[in-house]
Every structure is written in structure tokens, then in C-alpha cells.
Design a protein around this motif. Structure first.
Motif, PDB file in Angstrom:
ATOM      1  N   HIS A 129       0.821   0.512 -30.317  1.00 40.13           N
ATOM      2  CA  HIS A 129       0.843  -0.288 -31.535  1.00 40.13           C
ATOM      3  C   HIS A 129       2.236  -0.289 -32.163  1.00 40.13           C
ATOM      4  CE1 HIS A 129      -0.365   3.880 -32.269  1.00 40.13           C
ATOM      5  NE2 HIS A 129       0.537   3.808 -33.225  1.00 40.13           N
ATOM      6  N   GLU A 130       2.399  -1.028 -33.247  1.00 34.80           N
ATOM      7  CA  GLU A 130       3.698  -1.162 -33.909  1.00 34.80           C
ATOM      8  C   GLU A 130       3.854  -0.109 -35.004  1.00 34.80           C
ATOM      9  OE1 GLU A 130       5.089  -4.642 -36.540  1.00 34.80           O
ATOM     10  OE2 GLU A 130       5.716  -5.152 -34.494  1.00 34.80           O
ATOM     11  N   LYS A 157       7.299  -0.649 -30.805  1.00 35.56           N
ATOM     12  CA  LYS A 157       5.970  -0.292 -30.302  1.00 35.56           C
ATOM     13  C   LYS A 157       5.989   1.162 -29.842  1.00 35.56           C
ATOM     14  CE  LYS A 157       3.886  -4.449 -30.071  1.00 35.56           C
ATOM     15  NZ  LYS A 157       2.519  -4.815 -30.139  1.00 35.56           N
TER      16      LYS A 157
END
Length: 75
Positions: A10-11, A25
Motif C-alpha cells: 500500500h501507499e 509503496k
């Protein structure tokens, strides 16, 4: 890819030592978490070529005080 065997990718937001931020990320933490760096390419001597003075004198004095009696024989 096989389902349910890979970590969540995820970011997150990275905060550099000078305060600049960028998004990347990662598998670290959760979506939207922040990672604050203590050392980065803008401040580390390996990339900047500038050496910082590290106070090891205090650490050496503390070590010597703590272990001063080791090795001495008691009568």
C-alpha cells in the motif's frame, strides 16, 4: 500469483530529515502511515562526504567507570 500469501502492498508517506515528504509503496504499517527517517541520503556522510563529530568520549568514560574494577585482584 497465489491469493492470500503476499503482504499488503500500500501507499505510505516518507518524511526526510529536512522535512520534505513523498509518497511511496511499501509493506510497512497500514495504508496512509508515515515513516520519519533519522538518516537519509541528504544527511548521511556516505552520500554527502561531510563527517559529523560523534561524541564517543562520553560513552568510553561511562564504560571505563562501569568496568574499572574488573581484572583487579582483591586480597
Amino acid at each position: 500469483m497465489k491469493p492470500d500469501i503476499h503482504p499488503d502492498y500500500h501507499e505510505i508517506t516518507i518524511i526526510m530529515t529536512d522535512g520534505t515528504t513523498y509518497k511511496t509503496k511499501s509493506c510497512m504499517g497500514k495504508e496512509g502511515d508515515t515513516l520519519r527517517l533519522d538518516i537519509d541520503p541528504k544527511s548521511h556522510p556516505a552520500w554527502t562526504g561531510v563527517q559529523r563529530v560523534i561524541d564517543t568520549g562520553g560513552q568510553i568514560a561511562k564504560f571505563n567507570k562501569r568496568f574499572a574494577g574488573i581484572g583487579t585482584r582483591k586480597a
